[in-house]
Design a protein around this motif. Structure first.
Motif, PDB file in Angstrom:
ATOM      1  N   THR A 438       0.843  -1.195   0.000  1.00 25.70           N
ATOM      2  CA  THR A 438       0.000   0.000   0.000  1.00 25.70           C
ATOM      3  C   THR A 438       0.873   1.238   0.000  1.00 25.70           C
ATOM      4  O   THR A 438       1.733   1.400   0.883  1.00 25.70           O
ATOM      5  CB  THR A 438      -0.923   0.013   1.236  1.00 25.70           C
ATOM      6  OG1 THR A 438      -1.706  -1.178   1.244  1.00 25.70           O
ATOM      7  CG2 THR A 438      -1.838   1.229   1.214  1.00 25.70           C
ATOM      8  N   THR A 441      -0.731   7.570   1.611  1.00 30.34           N
ATOM      9  CA  THR A 441      -1.846   8.385   1.119  1.00 30.34           C
ATOM     10  C   THR A 441      -1.371   9.739   0.610  1.00 30.34           C
ATOM     11  O   THR A 441      -1.998  10.336  -0.263  1.00 30.34           O
ATOM     12  CB  THR A 441      -2.884   8.586   2.234  1.00 30.34           C
ATOM     13  OG1 THR A 441      -2.222   9.129   3.389  1.00 30.34           O
ATOM     14  CG2 THR A 441      -3.542   7.263   2.609  1.00 30.34           C
ATOM     15  N   LEU A 482      -3.697   3.103  -4.721  1.00 29.39           N
ATOM     16  CA  LEU A 482      -2.838   3.049  -3.539  1.00 29.39           C
ATOM     17  C   LEU A 482      -2.331   1.631  -3.314  1.00 29.39           C
ATOM     18  O   LEU A 482      -1.224   1.434  -2.819  1.00 29.39           O
ATOM     19  CB  LEU A 482      -3.619   3.514  -2.303  1.00 29.39           C
ATOM     20  CG  LEU A 482      -3.839   5.020  -2.152  1.00 29.39           C
ATOM     21  CD1 LEU A 482      -4.641   5.320  -0.894  1.00 29.39           C
ATOM     22  CD2 LEU A 482      -2.511   5.765  -2.117  1.00 29.39           C
TER      23      LEU A 482
END
Length: 666
Positions: A438, A441, A482
């Motif tokens: 991941t 962000t 992501l």
């Protein structure tokens, strides 16, 4: 056999006294009294919600030997009478008071009796709800009722009907009538006999007197009818809804709510418990809670500011929310009046969505409440205004302020998270390795990512300095999803070696900054260890059949067929190996792989005759009179990993006949 007998008693005299014989007894007839066995494991269950015998199921275990039993009788006894229920009582009851179960299935099997709507208990009463019952089963002799046997009593069961369950009652509007009241309830577990539900609003000062009988007697204007949906139900009442006294629902009165499940037979209707008490009030909107403002980026404008808050408790009277950025230098106190007067150009609107938490990144053009653009180095406090439906500003609600937030340069990049690896193929290189992770962000300071494979044999640990100095990696771009997911085609490990099977590796991901950051790199935690290996097994063929079909005296006499494996995706071809029987015991996979005398066979062909020049694995021409065993070798695509199939028959090649011998293991 039936025998007639008379009995006599002979008194033996003592000493010199003579013996004396009695007169005969009445005659007695001896018969063969067959044994009857009682059933076991009697169990009574509540299986439906009809409110009669159809709700009852009785199961029991049939004896291992019931040849002397004609059938079974199931008795339903009120539990309070069970201690006095005996075999004599059971024998004396007429057929109206029990259910007959015929023998079926095998001895020792379980029999089940499902009762009918007209079934009565042993007192003569119909089966009904809220009564505790115990079951007995009598084994009925096929010769003599005196030999009947009664089972032990079952455990008791009380028939009940599931009821609706009220989960929530809420004041959701400010109309001053039934539209303010929202009722949520869980349906009954079995709706097969339910037609609809009725919502009753009962004044709280009289709710203890509200019963099922009262509910059944009310006219339709005194409740709200709701059709069943197959799911739990939430219902806002109508403007004309009335309570059970016939008055319109209104503010300032305390109520409790009941739900009745309506069935085909009103006698089987069921009523819920009362809800919590609720009083309808005229309320202004509530303020949001837990408001948090964060500096999350380095754009130098509104995009750096991220705001989150929990919704107001009741959003029904709310139209939307407004996020307001207030410079502390200009406002010691920022009031509701101030907030209501802010121009629409100087706040961010957040529409209500029903979510429990709202999160909003502000835009590049966001301005503070004075109309100035958001910028670094300025102290701000953030407020959220809850805006009510309609045009009454006095009904709006303002939060308390956040702590002061000042936008500054963050100059950081973050490591990726949730790094994992998997062996997904059998190519023997980086294409076998799937990497998932991941991305952060916030990628505003990220240039790209580097994926590195580190052999564990050379690195007990791997650090940031080693990662940044390695020139062997795969690049992953920033942006997009992501969640990154890719294979490592063409990758080498950090020592420059190709990825190989049997070597253990850990994967790391290096985040590389774009030049605006003080820390130019961030290294992830290592992945779990991965050792790539062959994961897809090659299957052998089956059902090899070998026949002597000619009289040529060579390989043309030999017809071979087989059943292909269920999965041929990793098979390139097949090889037919004809092995002299004298050497078959030592013939294994390794020997088959090394063999140079075989007949190649492409996929798609599963029956073939050998040629005149076909040879056995010793290189000799196949000849008449020689015993052979035939094997099939599955040859793998690319890597030539092989699997051998053992023959089904040991054939002897004859001039005119073929005699299959023993069956062989495959």
């Amino acid at each position: 056999m039936i025998s007639l007998m008379w009995f006599y008693i002979l008194a033996i005299g003592k000493g010199s006294y003579s013996s004396v014989l009695s007169t005969s007894s009445p005659k007695i007839t001896l018969t063969n009294m067959s044994t009857v066995t009682a059933v076991t494991n009697v169990k009574i269950s509540d299986i439906n919600d009809f409110g009669d015998g159809r709700d009852v199921s009785v199961s029991f275990t049939r004896p291992q030997n019931d040849s002397n039993t004609s059938n079974y009788r199931v008795f339903i006894v009120k539990t309070k009478d069970a201690n006095n229920f005996s075999l004599t009582t059971a024998n004396n009851l007429s057929s109206n008071y029990y259910t007959t179960v015929d023998k079926s299935g095998s001895n020792g099997s379980t029999l089940i009796a499902t009762l009918s709507s007209s079934t009565r208990d042993t007192s003569g009463d119909f089966i009904k709800n809220n009564e505790s019952y115990t079951a007995f089963v009598m084994s009925v002799s096929n010769t003599n009722s005196g030999m009947n046997k009664l089972s032990p009593a079952s455990l008791a069961v009380t028939l009940t009907v599931s009821t609706p369950t009220i989960t929530q009652v809420d004041d959701v509007n400010d109309f001053g009538d039934g539209r303010d009241l929202r009722v949520s309830f869980n349906k009954v577990s079995d709706e097969s006999n339910v037609n609809s539900y009725r919502i009753f609003v009962v004044r709280a000062n009289n709710y203890t007197n509200f019963t099922l009988t009262k509910a059944n007697s009310l006219p339709s204007t005194y409740y709200t009818q709701v059709n069943k949906t197959g799911s739990n139900i939430t219902q806002v009442l109508s403007a004309g809804a009335k309570d059970t006294d016939g008055y319109a629902i209104q503010n300032g009165v305390s109520y409790r709510v009941f739900i009745m499940a309506v069935t085909n037979n009103s006698a089987n209707n069921v009523l819920s418990s009362a809800s919590n008490m609720i009083s309808l009030l005229s309320n202004n909107v509530g303020a949001v809670s837990n408001i948090i403002a964060s500096d999350v980026s380095d754009y130098g404008n509104g995009r750096d500011l991220f705001v989150s808050f929990n919704k107001a408790v009741d959003e029904a009277p709310i139209n939307h929310y407004r996020i307001m950025v207030v410079p502390t230098a200009n406002y010691n106190n920022f009031s509701l009046t101030d907030a209501n007067s802010v121009s629409s150009s100087n706040y961010t609107t957040v529409n209500k969505s029903g979510k429990s938490t709202y999160e909003q990144a502000l835009s590049e053009n966001t301005r503070d409440v004075r109309g100035n653009t958001i910028k670094e180095g300025t102290n701000y406090r953030i407020y959220v205004l809850t805006v009510a439906n309609g045009n009454t500003l006095g009904n709006n609600a303002l939060t308390a302020a956040t702590s002061t937030v000042t936008l500054t340069k963050n100059f950081t990049v973050q490591a990726v998270t949730n790094l994992n690896v998997a062996d997904i193929d059998d190519k023997g290189d980086g294409r076998d390795v799937q990497v998932t992770f991941t991305k952060p962000t916030d990628e505003s300071n990220v240039n790209h990512y580097r994926i590195l494979m580190v052999p564990t044999a050379y690195y007990s640990s791997f650090n940031l300095s080693q990662a940044t100095s390695s020139s062997y990696y795969i690049t992953e771009s920033k942006g997009g999803n992501l969640a990154a997911n890719r294979t490592l085609d063409g990758i080498r490990d950090v020592r420059g070696n190709f990825i190989t099977e049997g070597t253990s590796y850990r994967v790391y991901v290096l985040t590389v900054a774009n030049g605006n950051s003080l820390n130019a790199y961030a290294l992830s935690s290592p992945s779990p260890v991965i050792t790539i290996s062959k994961s897809k097994a090659v299957q052998a063929v089956s059902n090899i059949n070998v026949s002597d079909v000619g009289d040529y005296g060579d390989g043309r006499d030999l017809q071979i067929s087989f059943t292909k494996p269920s999965d041929e995706s990793n098979i390139d071809s097949y090889r037919i190996l004809v092995v002299p029987a004298s050497k078959a015991n030592d013939f294994d996979l390794n020997t088959a792989i090394r063999a140079t005398n075989y007949t190649g066979w492409s996929k798609g062909q599963y029956s073939v005759k050998l040629g005149a020049n076909s040879r056995d694995t010793d290189g000799r021409l196949i000849t008449n009179g020689q015993e052979y065993r035939v094997y099939i070798l599955s040859v793998v695509v690319e890597i030539l990993r092989k699997c051998i199939a053992y023959p089904t028959h040991l054939p002897t090649l004859l001039w005119k006949t073929f005699q299959p011998l023993d069956q062989w293991r495959k």
